[in-house]
Design a protein around this motif. Sequence first.
Motif, PDB file in Angstrom:
ATOM      1  N   LEU A  11     -81.210 -32.753  46.241  1.00 24.47           N
ATOM      2  CA  LEU A  11     -80.569 -33.075  44.969  1.00 24.47           C
ATOM      3  C   LEU A  11     -81.400 -34.081  44.166  1.00 24.47           C
ATOM      4  CD1 LEU A  11     -76.796 -33.310  45.995  1.00 24.47           C
ATOM      5  CD2 LEU A  11     -77.948 -31.455  44.779  1.00 24.47           C
ATOM      6  N   LEU A  12     -81.902 -35.087  44.858  1.00 22.83           N
ATOM      7  CA  LEU A  12     -82.729 -36.089  44.175  1.00 22.83           C
ATOM      8  C   LEU A  12     -83.999 -35.461  43.619  1.00 22.83           C
ATOM      9  CD1 LEU A  12     -82.348 -39.144  46.597  1.00 22.83           C
ATOM     10  CD2 LEU A  12     -81.285 -38.817  44.352  1.00 22.83           C
ATOM     11  N   LEU A  13     -84.596 -34.560  44.386  1.00 25.39           N
ATOM     12  CA  LEU A  13     -85.800 -33.882  43.921  1.00 25.39           C
ATOM     13  C   LEU A  13     -85.497 -33.002  42.716  1.00 25.39           C
ATOM     14  CD1 LEU A  13     -88.772 -33.169  44.287  1.00 25.39           C
ATOM     15  CD2 LEU A  13     -88.070 -31.372  45.896  1.00 25.39           C
ATOM     16  N   ALA A  14     -84.364 -32.296  42.762  1.00 23.62           N
ATOM     17  CA  ALA A  14     -83.988 -31.444  41.634  1.00 23.62           C
ATOM     18  C   ALA A  14     -83.740 -32.273  40.382  1.00 23.62           C
ATOM     19  CB  ALA A  14     -82.736 -30.636  41.999  1.00 23.62           C
ATOM     20  N   GLU A  15     -83.083 -33.433  40.571  1.00 21.86           N
ATOM     21  CA  GLU A  15     -82.827 -34.306  39.425  1.00 21.86           C
ATOM     22  C   GLU A  15     -84.132 -34.838  38.834  1.00 21.86           C
ATOM     23  OE1 GLU A  15     -80.314 -38.369  38.325  1.00 21.86           O
ATOM     24  OE2 GLU A  15     -80.300 -37.552  40.361  1.00 21.86           O
ATOM     25  N   ALA A  16     -85.081 -35.168  39.709  1.00 17.89           N
ATOM     26  CA  ALA A  16     -86.373 -35.661  39.226  1.00 17.89           C
ATOM     27  C   ALA A  16     -87.101 -34.573  38.443  1.00 17.89           C
ATOM     28  CB  ALA A  16     -87.218 -36.134  40.410  1.00 17.89           C
ATOM     29  N   VAL A  17     -87.012 -33.317  38.934  1.00 17.49           N
ATOM     30  CA  VAL A  17     -87.674 -32.225  38.225  1.00 17.49           C
ATOM     31  C   VAL A  17     -87.045 -32.004  36.860  1.00 17.49           C
ATOM     32  CG1 VAL A  17     -88.113 -29.743  38.261  1.00 17.49           C
ATOM     33  CG2 VAL A  17     -88.444 -31.103  40.330  1.00 17.49           C
ATOM     34  N   LEU A  18     -85.699 -32.070  36.788  1.00 19.18           N
ATOM     35  CA  LEU A  18     -85.013 -31.887  35.516  1.00 19.18           C
ATOM     36  C   LEU A  18     -85.366 -32.990  34.532  1.00 19.18           C
ATOM     37  CD1 LEU A  18     -81.466 -30.732  36.700  1.00 19.18           C
ATOM     38  CD2 LEU A  18     -83.251 -29.345  35.627  1.00 19.18           C
ATOM     39  N   CYS A  19     -85.431 -34.229  35.021  1.00 19.57           N
ATOM     40  CA  CYS A  19     -85.791 -35.344  34.147  1.00 19.57           C
ATOM     41  C   CYS A  19     -87.201 -35.204  33.628  1.00 19.57           C
ATOM     42  CB  CYS A  19     -85.626 -36.674  34.893  1.00 19.57           C
ATOM     43  SG  CYS A  19     -83.897 -37.095  35.233  1.00 19.57           S
ATOM     44  N   ALA A  20     -88.102 -34.724  34.511  1.00 23.54           N
ATOM     45  CA  ALA A  20     -89.496 -34.560  34.082  1.00 23.54           C
ATOM     46  C   ALA A  20     -89.614 -33.470  33.038  1.00 23.54           C
ATOM     47  CB  ALA A  20     -90.373 -34.255  35.293  1.00 23.54           C
ATOM     48  N   ALA A  21     -88.740 -32.447  33.121  1.00 26.09           N
ATOM     49  CA  ALA A  21     -88.825 -31.343  32.183  1.00 26.09           C
ATOM     50  C   ALA A  21     -88.037 -31.587  30.909  1.00 26.09           C
ATOM     51  CB  ALA A  21     -88.318 -30.059  32.854  1.00 26.09           C
ATOM     52  N   ALA A  22     -87.187 -32.601  30.896  1.00 30.82           N
ATOM     53  CA  ALA A  22     -86.342 -32.863  29.731  1.00 30.82           C
ATOM     54  C   ALA A  22     -87.201 -33.308  28.550  1.00 30.82           C
ATOM     55  CB  ALA A  22     -85.305 -33.932  30.074  1.00 30.82           C
ATOM     56  N   THR A  23     -86.721 -32.957  27.354  1.00 30.12           N
ATOM     57  CA  THR A  23     -87.416 -33.355  26.128  1.00 30.12           C
ATOM     58  C   THR A  23     -87.106 -34.814  25.827  1.00 30.12           C
ATOM     59  OG1 THR A  23     -87.230 -31.105  25.270  1.00 30.12           O
ATOM     60  CG2 THR A  23     -87.676 -32.863  23.674  1.00 30.12           C
ATOM     61  N   ARG A  24     -88.129 -35.579  25.541  1.00 32.14           N
ATOM     62  CA  ARG A  24     -87.965 -36.989  25.231  1.00 32.14           C
ATOM     63  C   ARG A  24     -88.267 -37.223  23.752  1.00 32.14           C
ATOM     64  NH1 ARG A  24     -87.589 -39.652  30.102  1.00 32.14           N
ATOM     65  NH2 ARG A  24     -88.328 -38.470  31.902  1.00 32.14           N
ATOM     66  N   PHE A  25     -87.849 -38.379  23.269  1.00 31.60           N
ATOM     67  CA  PHE A  25     -88.099 -38.721  21.875  1.00 31.60           C
ATOM     68  C   PHE A  25     -89.594 -38.700  21.574  1.00 31.60           C
ATOM     69  CE2 PHE A  25     -83.749 -39.831  21.809  1.00 31.60           C
ATOM     70  CZ  PHE A  25     -83.378 -39.990  20.475  1.00 31.60           C
ATOM     71  N   GLN A  26     -90.407 -39.118  22.527  1.00 35.75           N
ATOM     72  CA  GLN A  26     -91.856 -39.111  22.314  1.00 35.75           C
ATOM     73  C   GLN A  26     -92.357 -37.695  22.053  1.00 35.75           C
ATOM     74  OE1 GLN A  26     -94.099 -40.709  25.574  1.00 35.75           O
ATOM     75  NE2 GLN A  26     -96.036 -39.874  24.841  1.00 35.75           N
TER      76      GLN A  26
END
Length: 449
Positions: A11-26
Amino acid sequence: MSSVRHHLGFLLLAEAVLCAAATRFQDVLSYGSASATSYKKLQGWSSDQNIWNEKLYPFWEQGDPRWKDCWKGGRVTAKLDTDSPALVGSNVTFVVTLQFPKCQKEDNDGNIVYQRNCTQDPPAAEDQQVYVYNWTEWIHNCVWENCTSNYSHNVFPDGRPFPHHPGWRRRNFVYVFHTFGQYYQTTGRSSAKFSVNTANITLGKHVMAVSIYRRGHSGYVPIARAKAIYSVTDKIPIFVSMFQKHDRNISDSIFIKDSPITFDVNIHDPSYYLNNSAISYKWNFGDGSGLFVASSSTTSHTYTLQGNFTLNLTVQAIIPVPCRPVTPTAPPPTPAVTTGASSNSDSSAIVESMEDNPDGGCHIYRNGYYRSGISVVEGILEVNIIQMTSIQMTESQAENSLVDFVVTCQGRIIIQNNRRRLYLPWLVGSFCHHWGICPLQEIQAIQAY
């Protein structure tokens, strides 16, 4: 137990992958330029590493065909202006203005309507107003506390709710500004204005970018982007205007000797940062007259010699600032100066002086510099009519008459480039240039021989 740990790690790994793929303001606001790697926090701004809600605020790359249909009737452009350069510590202000397609304007309710009598073929009758976007109707049944179908209209791209203030229904645009690795978001009408304090901004030139979104039925739609370069400096931005009585061309830096020149210093300080400062002006006019220090922004000087001179001005401002707290083990900040402290006082004495003499306070120095070359020439200060001939004129000639006159001068002969030229005819041209009473095409002066 091991299976639980394995599941938790997954679950932690999946959450990290989702966060890395999420669009950021930058990703949305940098427009391909690198974000600042290290910066000081700007008050009221947020890090561009926050997550951007791309579902409610879609992001389109440049050249995306959807830009062509993001606004009815044409394309909207945005103009971003700034009042920089800004002295560090002052505020720099930005104004973004939307420019709608032809015949479109914003009405008093914030809706976009077609202007009446704009085209020969009006879109409707004179007594009927045609809307481009009638947002008042869209949210007519939507209240602040219960806005179900249009809930997305009340949140920013980072999920924070819009501020609840009077007139919020008329603010149909969302402006997201980006600079220095941080963003600032606000709602507004067809224009928005805000200021940023520059105390934590690095000296130099920076880029301010803005993305503008409009209301949509199920979210917000991007309509325009804009950029502006602004600069922060530790030198006071100044400009000096110079003028002389009867001078017809104040921009050529050519003046007549033995006639006073007025110098007016303009300090660029739109946020009034220097209002409570003690400002002095140190002049060096470059003619050997020495230094002149004044407390007024306007002064005058008379050059008694001909030639080219270099004008130098130093403007110094003593700016009062709050005294910073100093621990016994650390010396006071070097830019801060305490009034009344002697040169041989140690750190503890300076701290005590700040506490015992709050009226003296602390201050910092800021300087501004101006340098310009000027030319001083001999001028003809008087013209006498020594001969006049009567001329008979018809009535039609009198109505549209031109006066031809002859200017003659006597003076010494000078040699320049192996050719003899009369000296004073050059002064005639100088006289006409500065006093503006003898058009060059109508002068019959003595020619070189």
